[in-house]
Design an enzyme around this catalytic site. Structure first.
Site, PDB file in Angstrom:
ATOM      1  N   ALA A 176      56.849  42.511  63.157  1.00 21.69           N
ATOM      2  CA  ALA A 176      56.188  43.045  64.349  1.00 21.69           C
ATOM      3  C   ALA A 176      55.118  44.065  63.970  1.00 21.69           C
ATOM      4  O   ALA A 176      54.069  44.166  64.625  1.00 21.69           O
ATOM      5  CB  ALA A 176      57.216  43.682  65.276  1.00 21.69           C
TER       6      ALA A 176
ATOM      7  N   GLU B 108      52.985  44.062  61.757  1.00 24.13           N
ATOM      8  CA  GLU B 108      51.698  43.459  61.383  1.00 24.13           C
ATOM      9  C   GLU B 108      50.985  42.788  62.575  1.00 24.13           C
ATOM     10  O   GLU B 108      49.833  42.354  62.451  1.00 24.13           O
ATOM     11  CB  GLU B 108      51.903  42.412  60.270  1.00 24.13           C
ATOM     12  CG  GLU B 108      52.095  42.997  58.883  1.00 24.13           C
ATOM     13  CD  GLU B 108      53.493  43.593  58.671  1.00 24.13           C
ATOM     14  OE1 GLU B 108      54.435  43.147  59.357  1.00 24.13           O
ATOM     15  OE2 GLU B 108      53.630  44.532  57.854  1.00 24.13           O
TER      16      GLU B 108
ATOM     17  N   THR C  86      67.271  48.237  62.989  1.00 21.06           N
ATOM     18  CA  THR C  86      66.010  48.866  62.578  1.00 21.06           C
ATOM     19  C   THR C  86      66.109  50.370  62.781  1.00 21.06           C
ATOM     20  O   THR C  86      66.004  50.866  63.901  1.00 21.06           O
ATOM     21  CB  THR C  86      64.824  48.309  63.404  1.00 21.06           C
ATOM     22  OG1 THR C  86      64.942  46.903  63.461  1.00 21.06           O
ATOM     23  CG2 THR C  86      63.501  48.671  62.797  1.00 21.06           C
TER      24      THR C  86
ATOM     25  N   HIS D 218      64.077  52.750  61.969  1.00 21.30           N
ATOM     26  CA  HIS D 218      62.866  53.380  62.498  1.00 21.30           C
ATOM     27  C   HIS D 218      62.292  52.557  63.658  1.00 21.30           C
ATOM     28  O   HIS D 218      61.085  52.456  63.858  1.00 21.30           O
ATOM     29  CB  HIS D 218      61.841  53.558  61.385  1.00 21.30           C
ATOM     30  CG  HIS D 218      61.681  52.338  60.519  1.00 21.30           C
ATOM     31  ND1 HIS D 218      62.729  51.686  59.934  1.00 21.30           N
ATOM     32  CD2 HIS D 218      60.573  51.668  60.142  1.00 21.30           C
ATOM     33  CE1 HIS D 218      62.269  50.654  59.229  1.00 21.30           C
ATOM     34  NE2 HIS D 218      60.966  50.623  59.353  1.00 21.30           N
TER      35      HIS D 218
ATOM     36  N   PHE E 271      51.889  40.710  75.970  1.00 21.95           N
ATOM     37  CA  PHE E 271      52.878  41.407  75.149  1.00 21.95           C
ATOM     38  C   PHE E 271      54.203  40.652  75.183  1.00 21.95           C
ATOM     39  O   PHE E 271      54.943  40.729  76.165  1.00 21.95           O
ATOM     40  CB  PHE E 271      53.051  42.827  75.692  1.00 21.95           C
ATOM     41  CG  PHE E 271      53.805  43.733  74.764  1.00 21.95           C
ATOM     42  CD1 PHE E 271      53.190  44.264  73.647  1.00 21.95           C
ATOM     43  CD2 PHE E 271      55.128  44.055  75.013  1.00 21.95           C
ATOM     44  CE1 PHE E 271      53.878  45.107  72.789  1.00 21.95           C
ATOM     45  CE2 PHE E 271      55.830  44.892  74.164  1.00 21.95           C
ATOM     46  CZ  PHE E 271      55.200  45.426  73.036  1.00 21.95           C
TER      47      PHE E 271
ATOM     48  N   ARG F  37      66.830  36.156  75.969  1.00 22.99           N
ATOM     49  CA  ARG F  37      65.443  36.283  76.464  1.00 22.99           C
ATOM     50  C   ARG F  37      64.498  35.272  75.817  1.00 22.99           C
ATOM     51  O   ARG F  37      63.314  35.236  76.118  1.00 22.99           O
ATOM     52  CB  ARG F  37      64.927  37.697  76.197  1.00 22.99           C
ATOM     53  CG  ARG F  37      65.700  38.721  76.986  1.00 22.99           C
ATOM     54  CD  ARG F  37      65.192  40.106  76.714  1.00 22.99           C
ATOM     55  NE  ARG F  37      66.116  41.097  77.231  1.00 22.99           N
ATOM     56  CZ  ARG F  37      65.997  42.390  77.032  1.00 22.99           C
ATOM     57  NH1 ARG F  37      64.980  42.862  76.319  1.00 22.99           N
ATOM     58  NH2 ARG F  37      66.855  43.237  77.531  1.00 22.99           N
TER      59      ARG F  37
END
Ligand code: DLZ
Length: 288
Positions: free
Chosen positions: A187, A189, A217, A219, A244, A258
């Protein structure tokens, strides 16, 4: 209170009735409540906007029944194919006029769909003509090119998002060679690839697809904030719509839901948003 306008058109035969009903369905009319009784039957077709026009002086050379459309050339091809199928070649040509410019800033054609029943189709050159209150986008790609930037991280999810986005694009008319797919590592990049694509000005919209899992994750917040900011900034600074489609989920299961399992496919939704925004941008550009 006035609610709408109804125009009643008699059909000479049951065959003509069935054929015309099927044509109107295929042209995109919403079907209304029909009826059938011992004396006959009726098919109702609804349009979002009606217009009762009184004319004083010279009547324009148009049929008394006119249908306003947004994609006249597409409608013309459909009607021409229908006329070719239902009438002898010798009479087909005389039933259908060419698309011509009118003196009221529009284009139109007319067609004799049954004996004595001539219908006109027209499109205003002003994209806002006849629109009730809001500017709304069409969900057609109309030959425009779209780019998809998809992260490989969590590919089991992003591949599903990609399938959803491609499904939406193709069902909205995009041909295979009108869609460019760029795969990036994660994500993080996505924004730089999206920006490079947008700057080429070759694409009507950029669809960004990725998945950030909070549980895996550390961070997460930092990456998410930067990805969202970068995609938004690319959209604002290039003027190219960016949809998005980067999921932020607690768990893999939530992400799967989703991506087509239980809660729709966010890739599909993102692609539709890009198509819609591109259409809106074109309309806003046309009224500047
Ligand atoms: C490093 C990383 C982590 C921990 N988690 C994700 C994630 O959940 N989703 C995602 O798309 N990418 C992740 N990445 C990879 C970064 O986005 C990036 O690709 C690498 O840090 C290399 O720059």
């Amino acid at each position: 209170m006035v609610k709408g306008i109804t125009s009643v058109v008699p059909m000479a035969t049951g065959e003509a009735f069935d054929q015309l009903s099927s044509l109107f369905r295929s042209l995109g009319f919403e079907e209304g409540k029909g009826w059938s009784d011992a004396a006959g039957r009726g098919s109702a077709f609804l349009a979002p906007v009606g217009n009762l026009e009184l004319v004083q002086g010279q009547l324009p050379a148009i049929p008394s029944l006119m249908v306003e459309v947004t994609q006249l050339d597409v409608i013309y091809d459909l009607v021409r194919a229908w006329v070719g199928k239902h009438f002898a070649a010798s009479t087909a040509d005389s039933r259908l006029t060419l698309v011509t410019a009118t003196h009221w800033n529009s284009r139109m054609f007319t067609v004799e769909l049954a004996e004595g029943f001539r219908l006109g189709f027209w499109e205003s050159e002003n994209p806002l003509h006849g629109k009730p209150a809001a500017i709304e986008g069409d969900l057609m790609t109309n030959g425009k090119r779209y780019a998809i930037v998809v992260a490989r991280w969590n590919a089991v999810i992003t591949d599903r998002l990609l399938q959803g986005a491609l499904d939406a694009l193709h069902r909205s008319g995009a041909k295979r060679d009108e869609v460019e797919i760029v795969r990036v590592p994660g994500a993080w990049e996505i924004p730089s690839a999206a920006r490079s694509l947008a700057e080429t000005k070759r694409f009507a919209g950029i669809i960004t697809l990725g998945v950030l899992l909070r549980g895996e994750t550390a961070h997460y917040e930092a990456i998410y904030t930067e990805v969202a900011r970068g995609i938004g900034q690319s959209q604002q600074e290039t003027g190219v719509p960016h949809a998005f489609g980067v999921l932020t989920c607690e768990t893999l299961e939530q992400a799967l839901d989703r991506a087509g399992l239980k809660a729709g496919n966010k890739g599909f939704e993102a692609a539709i948003a890009a198509i819609e925004m591109s259409s809106i941008q074109s309309q806003l550009g046309a009224v500047k």
